[in-house]
Design an enzyme around this catalytic site. Structure first.
Site, mmCIF file in Angstrom:
data_model
loop_
_atom_site.group_PDB
_atom_site.id
_atom_site.type_symbol
_atom_site.label_atom_id
_atom_site.label_comp_id
_atom_site.label_asym_id
_atom_site.label_seq_id
_atom_site.Cartn_x
_atom_site.Cartn_y
_atom_site.Cartn_z
ATOM 1 N N ALA A 183 0.802 -1.354 0.001
ATOM 2 C CA ALA A 183 -0.005 -0.219 0.164
ATOM 3 C C ALA A 183 0.866 1.212 0.058
ATOM 4 O O ALA A 183 1.992 1.163 0.349
ATOM 5 C CB ALA A 183 -1.032 -0.134 1.272
ATOM 6 N N GLY A 212 2.300 4.921 1.011
ATOM 7 C CA GLY A 212 2.322 5.642 2.065
ATOM 8 C C GLY A 212 3.654 5.334 2.919
ATOM 9 O O GLY A 212 4.366 4.170 2.598
ATOM 10 N N LYS A 252 5.741 3.280 5.483
ATOM 11 C CA LYS A 252 5.589 2.153 6.055
ATOM 12 C C LYS A 252 5.636 2.122 7.399
ATOM 13 O O LYS A 252 6.438 2.773 8.349
ATOM 14 C CB LYS A 252 6.860 1.018 5.568
ATOM 15 C CG LYS A 252 6.809 0.962 4.094
ATOM 16 C CD LYS A 252 8.140 -0.046 3.732
ATOM 17 C CE LYS A 252 7.823 -0.662 2.206
ATOM 18 N NZ LYS A 252 9.005 -1.489 1.933
ATOM 19 N N LYS A 296 -4.126 -5.330 6.448
ATOM 20 C CA LYS A 296 -3.124 -5.062 7.377
ATOM 21 C C LYS A 296 -2.979 -6.162 8.257
ATOM 22 O O LYS A 296 -3.525 -7.078 8.771
ATOM 23 C CB LYS A 296 -3.902 -3.725 8.387
ATOM 24 C CG LYS A 296 -4.057 -2.610 7.786
ATOM 25 C CD LYS A 296 -5.038 -1.383 8.378
ATOM 26 C CE LYS A 296 -4.103 -0.904 9.344
ATOM 27 N NZ LYS A 296 -4.654 0.216 10.118
ATOM 28 N N ASP A 300 -13.792 1.283 10.401
ATOM 29 C CA ASP A 300 -14.237 -0.182 11.040
ATOM 30 C C ASP A 300 -13.246 -0.972 10.415
ATOM 31 O O ASP A 300 -12.688 -0.745 9.333
ATOM 32 C CB ASP A 300 -15.638 -0.139 10.668
ATOM 33 C CG ASP A 300 -16.101 -1.509 11.135
ATOM 34 O OD1 ASP A 300 -15.609 -1.855 12.212
ATOM 35 O OD2 ASP A 300 -17.304 -1.992 10.775
#
Length: 575
Positions: free
Chosen positions: A315, A317, A319, A336, A371
């Site tokens: 993903a 961004g 780390k 995740k 959520d």
């Protein structure tokens, strides 16, 4: 013996499900009284009890079955027979999709190594395979021949909350005016125009919501009417027609509604026609059936997987030090995983991180925390895993992965809605958007604080920006309760040694927080930094944080409005 064992196991699973759903409905049914009595603490505690219910009942059912199954081989044929018998005995249930998910959950607890197996589990069935039973009790209907005044008066009569109204006549006229301004200026009612309002009231925090739709101009026009109840009485707070605002009320960042549901699939079908921005799994989540929402999410995911060919990648961004995050570019979800080891200064265990996620799951997310769904034994085709991601996984979460039969098996992971990391958004957006999201960033922190959540690590990389430019917190490993923190002013240096000390010369305890220091790292973008510091001056004032703590400790329950305050009929009225 085999037939008897199947029968006993299946009937105990169904008994477990019925115990769950009966208690779920019993807890939900308390909400109207909590609203009537303005018992906000009771509402909150009841909501937490309901959130814990599913997992507790699955565990209890598994324990009951352990004696029956101790001498039975847990082979596939046994569970094929069990699924067939279970399907037969739940055929007439109007909530059979929830009962199917409960069966899946119990089976996964008994035999986690079985993975997700469509031969023995309900994998592809889907909510729309349930009969959408004709049910005249789903909604009230109001024909256009009554006229607008009579329709609104009848709605107010049909939803009598059993308590004193602040000013019912004024509420009626405010609703009439809102409808005239939004609908009647665009459409002319005909004899076919009809208004429908769900009989089920949606309760959350300090609000009760009516959800309805009007067929006019050849299409359905949805609306939501929020009611609040303060010391002056019950009152209509606004009337919402904007689909984006309605979608936000059902957001993945909001706590689940307490709403009495006779036929879940039918209620979801109605909501799906009204809240069109939301997927089926999000609507099941919203009405409190988050475990079935997880099932519907997985069905949507495997369907997408079959129809796409892109690869899972790391993903975007910075780390994280605690989590490894990856995604499928064509799908709006991130995955995740908790790392095998954490880089300094992170000093915690994997279980402590899992406990933080559980804490968020039981807390009011006030529209500012994403959520998540938790999965075990999650399988992906190895050929869909990018090589760089595979190396990242082997380096950071090797204990949680296994390669078997061309599948990459994840022993534990979380799924969460994909958002643009705030730090990345700020690198490329224009000044106006930057001002909007830094305001939102501060709002997110303060609204979480008012809900008794201190985010801990408040770096911009730990916040995401939604498509509506709303800022949401998604890194939970350092969150704490506000009431556990010690907010302090920094002691003033007075001696030469104190002024030039390379390290703090005063004692700092584990939960000490110095809000004055936030300015050093919160926003680095030059063209909006001063705007952020001015707009959110309270963020840097320890006394403000201490005041919030005092309010929380006194039991003050702060309502988080899921719609803009400027659309409220009485913006100065406190919830």
């Amino acid at each position: 013996m085999r037939i008897d064992s199947v029968k006993i196991v299946v009937e105990r699973i169904l008994e477990g499900y019925m115990s769950y759903i009966d208690t779920f409905n019993e807890l939900t049914s308390l909400s109207p009284k909590h609203f009537k009595d303005r018992d906000w603490i009771g509402m909150q505690q009841n909501h937490k009890r309901r959130l814990r219910l599913y997992k507790d009942q699955v565990s209890a059912t598994r324990l009951l079955l352990s004696e029956t199954l101790k001498d039975e081989p847990l082979d596939q044929n046994f569970w094929i027979e069990s699924k067939a018998y279970y399907s037969w005995i739940i055929t007439e249930r109007k909530d059979k999709e929830l009962a199917e998910t409960f069966f899946n959950s119990v089976l996964r607890k008994i035999s986690p190594q079985s993975g997700i197996n469509e031969n023995i589990m309900y994998v592809h069935e889907g909510y729309d395979t349930c009969d959408l039973h004709t049910n005249e009790n789903l909604y009230h209907s109001y024909p256009s021949s009554w006229g607008l005044q009579k329709i609104i008066r009848k709605i107010m009569e049909d939803f009598d909350f059993g308590a004193h109204y602040f000013n019912k006549e004024e509420d009626i006229q405010l609703l009439v005016r809102a409808i005239r301004e939004v609908i009647l200026t665009r459409y002319e009612p005909t004899k076919d125009t009809i208004t429908q309002v769900l009989k089920s009231v949606f309760y959350r925090n300090k609000a009760a919501y009516l959800i309805g739709r009007t067929k006019v101009g050849g299409k359905w026009m949805p609306f939501i009417i929020p009611f609040l109840h303060n010391e002056n009485g019950i009152y209509v707070d606004t009337m919402i027609f904007d689909p984006k605002v309605m979608a936000h009320i059902f957001s993945f960042t909001r706590s689940y509604f307490m709403v009495e549901v006779a036929i879940p699939s039918q209620l979801v079908a109605f909501l799906n026609s009204v809240i069109t921005h939301k997927q089926v799994h999000e609507l099941y989540n919203a009405i409190g059936f988050n475990k079935h929402g997880k099932t519907e999410f997985y069905r949507d995911f495997i369907n997408h997987l079959a129809q796409s060919d892109d690869k899972f990648i790391i993903a975007e961004g910075i780390k994280g030090m605690v989590m490894t995050v990856f995604t499928l570019p064509s799908y709006n979800i991130v995955f995740k995983m908790i790392k095998d080891y954490f880089d300094p200064p992170k000093m915690m265990t994997r279980q402590e991180v899992r406990d933080k996620y559980k804490m968020v799951g039981l807390h009011d997310r006030v529209g500012r925390m994403a959520d998540t769904h938790e999965f075990e034994e999650f399988h992906l085709p190895l050929e869909r895993i990018d090589e760089e991601l595979l190396q990242e996984l082997k380096s950071n979460v090797n204990s949680l992965i296994e390669i078997k039969n061309n599948q990459l098996i994840f022993k534990h992971l979380y799924t969460e809605r994909k958002m643009t990391p705030l730090n990345i958004f700020l690198e490329t957006c224009n000044t106006d958007d930057a001002k909007t999201v830094v305001e939102e960033y501060g709002n997110a922190i303060l609204q979480l604080a008012k809900a008794n959540i201190f985010p801990g690590d408040m770096m911009t990389k730990n916040f995401g920006v939604t498509r509506q430019k709303r800022v949401v917190f998604y890194d939970y490993d350092e969150i704490e309760f506000m009431t556990d923190m010690n907010f302090r002013w920094k002691p003033k240096a007075e001696t030469y040694e104190q002024i030039y000390a390379s390290e703090p010369w005063y004692d700092i305890k584990a939960n000490d927080v110095f809000p004055e220091d936030f300015k050093k790292w919160m926003i680095g973008r030059a063209d909006v930094k001063d705007h952020f510091f001015t707009y959110h001056a309270d963020l840097f004032n320890p006394d403000y944080w201490i005041k919030l703590q005092d309010q929380i400790r006194k039991g003050e329950f702060i309502h988080a409005f899921p719609y803009p305050t400027e659309i409220r009929f009485r913006p100065d009225e406190k919830a």
